[in-house]
Design a protein around this motif. Structure first.
Motif, mmCIF file in Angstrom:
data_model
loop_
_atom_site.group_PDB
_atom_site.id
_atom_site.type_symbol
_atom_site.label_atom_id
_atom_site.label_comp_id
_atom_site.label_asym_id
_atom_site.label_seq_id
_atom_site.Cartn_x
_atom_site.Cartn_y
_atom_site.Cartn_z
ATOM 1 N N ARG A 18 74.069 38.398 63.941
ATOM 2 C CA ARG A 18 74.703 39.148 63.043
ATOM 3 C C ARG A 18 75.612 37.660 62.828
ATOM 4 N NH1 ARG A 18 73.283 44.433 61.495
ATOM 5 N NH2 ARG A 18 73.100 45.705 63.261
ATOM 6 N N SER A 19 75.423 37.421 60.922
ATOM 7 C CA SER A 19 75.457 36.150 60.417
ATOM 8 C C SER A 19 76.637 36.245 59.066
ATOM 9 C CB SER A 19 75.007 35.011 60.898
ATOM 10 O OG SER A 19 75.500 33.982 60.013
ATOM 11 N N THR A 20 77.643 35.533 59.363
ATOM 12 C CA THR A 20 78.509 36.048 57.862
ATOM 13 C C THR A 20 77.777 34.273 56.485
ATOM 14 O OG1 THR A 20 80.342 34.258 58.208
ATOM 15 C CG2 THR A 20 80.002 37.165 58.865
ATOM 16 N N ARG A 21 77.071 33.660 57.533
ATOM 17 C CA ARG A 21 76.337 33.139 56.756
ATOM 18 C C ARG A 21 75.033 33.443 55.964
ATOM 19 N NH1 ARG A 21 77.443 27.389 59.110
ATOM 20 N NH2 ARG A 21 76.804 26.881 57.004
ATOM 21 N N ALA A 22 74.366 33.922 56.946
ATOM 22 C CA ALA A 22 72.734 34.480 56.573
ATOM 23 C C ALA A 22 72.771 35.085 55.314
ATOM 24 C CB ALA A 22 72.452 35.449 58.005
ATOM 25 N N ARG A 23 71.332 34.916 54.350
ATOM 26 C CA ARG A 23 71.625 35.566 53.052
ATOM 27 C C ARG A 23 70.071 36.443 52.989
ATOM 28 N NH1 ARG A 23 71.829 30.961 49.039
ATOM 29 N NH2 ARG A 23 71.403 29.603 51.055
ATOM 30 N N ARG A 24 69.283 36.247 53.905
ATOM 31 C CA ARG A 24 68.415 36.781 53.895
ATOM 32 C C ARG A 24 67.806 36.897 56.364
ATOM 33 N NH1 ARG A 24 67.448 32.021 51.350
ATOM 34 N NH2 ARG A 24 66.115 30.335 52.427
ATOM 35 N N MET A 25 66.982 37.910 56.780
ATOM 36 C CA MET A 25 66.802 37.675 57.456
ATOM 37 C C MET A 25 65.679 36.686 58.679
ATOM 38 S SD MET A 25 66.009 41.673 58.636
ATOM 39 C CE MET A 25 65.370 42.246 56.802
ATOM 40 N N ARG A 26 65.919 35.794 59.287
ATOM 41 C CA ARG A 26 65.686 35.197 59.529
ATOM 42 C C ARG A 26 64.701 35.115 61.558
ATOM 43 N NH1 ARG A 26 66.306 30.306 62.762
ATOM 44 N NH2 ARG A 26 65.942 28.374 62.457
ATOM 45 N N GLY A 33 59.676 31.601 74.931
ATOM 46 C CA GLY A 33 58.755 32.182 74.671
ATOM 47 C C GLY A 33 60.242 33.052 73.525
ATOM 48 N N SER A 34 61.910 33.353 73.477
ATOM 49 C CA SER A 34 62.867 34.211 74.014
ATOM 50 C C SER A 34 62.578 33.613 72.127
ATOM 51 C CB SER A 34 63.524 33.772 73.797
ATOM 52 O OG SER A 34 63.937 32.128 73.049
ATOM 53 N N VAL A 35 62.671 35.037 71.430
ATOM 54 C CA VAL A 35 62.541 35.518 70.461
ATOM 55 C C VAL A 35 64.307 36.326 69.328
ATOM 56 C CG1 VAL A 35 62.040 37.552 68.159
ATOM 57 C CG2 VAL A 35 60.733 36.372 70.047
ATOM 58 N N VAL A 36 64.399 35.283 68.577
ATOM 59 C CA VAL A 36 66.097 35.609 68.205
ATOM 60 C C VAL A 36 65.922 36.395 66.025
ATOM 61 C CG1 VAL A 36 68.670 34.543 66.920
ATOM 62 C CG2 VAL A 36 66.794 33.656 69.118
ATOM 63 N N LEU A 37 66.772 37.164 65.365
ATOM 64 C CA LEU A 37 66.375 37.489 64.522
ATOM 65 C C LEU A 37 67.890 37.654 64.095
ATOM 66 C CD1 LEU A 37 65.066 39.231 62.323
ATOM 67 C CD2 LEU A 37 65.743 40.977 63.141
ATOM 68 N N THR A 38 67.758 36.871 63.258
ATOM 69 C CA THR A 38 69.438 35.989 62.233
ATOM 70 C C THR A 38 69.411 36.782 60.730
ATOM 71 O OG1 THR A 38 69.716 34.002 63.658
ATOM 72 C CG2 THR A 38 71.210 34.505 62.216
ATOM 73 N N THR A 39 69.873 38.253 61.351
ATOM 74 C CA THR A 39 70.649 39.203 59.897
ATOM 75 C C THR A 39 71.530 38.787 58.768
ATOM 76 O OG1 THR A 39 71.954 41.067 60.746
ATOM 77 C CG2 THR A 39 68.555 41.127 60.751
ATOM 78 N N PRO A 40 71.991 38.994 57.708
ATOM 79 C CA PRO A 40 73.421 38.623 57.332
ATOM 80 C C PRO A 40 74.152 39.984 58.382
ATOM 81 C CG PRO A 40 71.708 39.045 55.807
ATOM 82 C CD PRO A 40 70.897 38.681 57.002
#
Length: 189
Positions: A18-26, A33-40
């Motif tokens: 979770r990121s305070t800087r993110a504006r959308r999911m990525r 092979g590792s997967v990372v989901l970054t969300t607001p």
């Protein structure tokens, strides 16, 4: 936070950030092979799970692609030594390109030029007029280096990606759309 979804009876583990800087999911799939989901930060976890589930086929394809590549020493690929060995060469390139394009974009004042080892972007411009560039720009074709420089210099006059901003870029690089498309296809390994 570690999470997991199942797609066609195969588990796909991923890390939720979770990121305070993110504006959308990525979603990002790394070479290992590792997967990372970054969300607001304000997104609920169910929205993230749904996003991963909708992109499960794409994730499986990317993971399979990376599994098919020969192994690479991650220290050599992402190491600080590589960054330090190319940093000054990248700085010389960036300063040369800034000199080439700065006046053509109005010559707005900038404060500092930094060369960094960013993981997700080629360049950035702060409200204070600090210009930051990824040292890996050094390995891009010249016409894409030009695009990154012109893009960040245009932010000195217009911080947002408004029509005015793109008009500034187009005055210097009329084919900016094609360059942007090509740059988006380049990976920051």
């Amino acid at each position: 936070m570690q999470k997991e979804i199942t797609f066609q009876s195969e588990a796909i583990p991923y890390t939720l950030r979770r990121s305070t800087r993110a504006r959308r999911m990525r979603l990002a799939v790394h070479r290992d092979g590792s997967v990372v989901l970054t969300t607001p930060a304000w997104f609920g976890s169910r929205a993230g799970e749904g996003f991963v589930a909708r992109h499960a086929r794409w994730l499986m394809d990317k993971i399979a692609f990376f599994r098919g590549l020969p192994p690479v020493d991650p220290v050599a690929l992402y190491g600080r030594r590589e960054y330090l060995s190319y940093k000054e060469e990248a700085r010389a390139l960036v300063l040369s390109k800034i000199g080439q394009f700065h006046a053509r974009l109005g010559g707005a004042a900038y404060h500092r030029v930094s060369i960094k080892d960013q993981k997700t972007c080629w360049g950035s411009c702060s409200r204070k007029g600090n210009l930051n560039f990824n040292y890996k720009m050094l390995f891009l074709p010249s016409h894409l280096q030009d695009y990154v420089i012109v893009h960040e210099l245009a932010h000195l006059a217009e911080l947002s990606h408004s029509r005015r901003f793109w008009a500034l870029v187009a005055n210097v690089l009329p084919d900016w759309r094609a360059r942007r498309r090509e740059l988006r296809g380049k990976r920051l390994l």
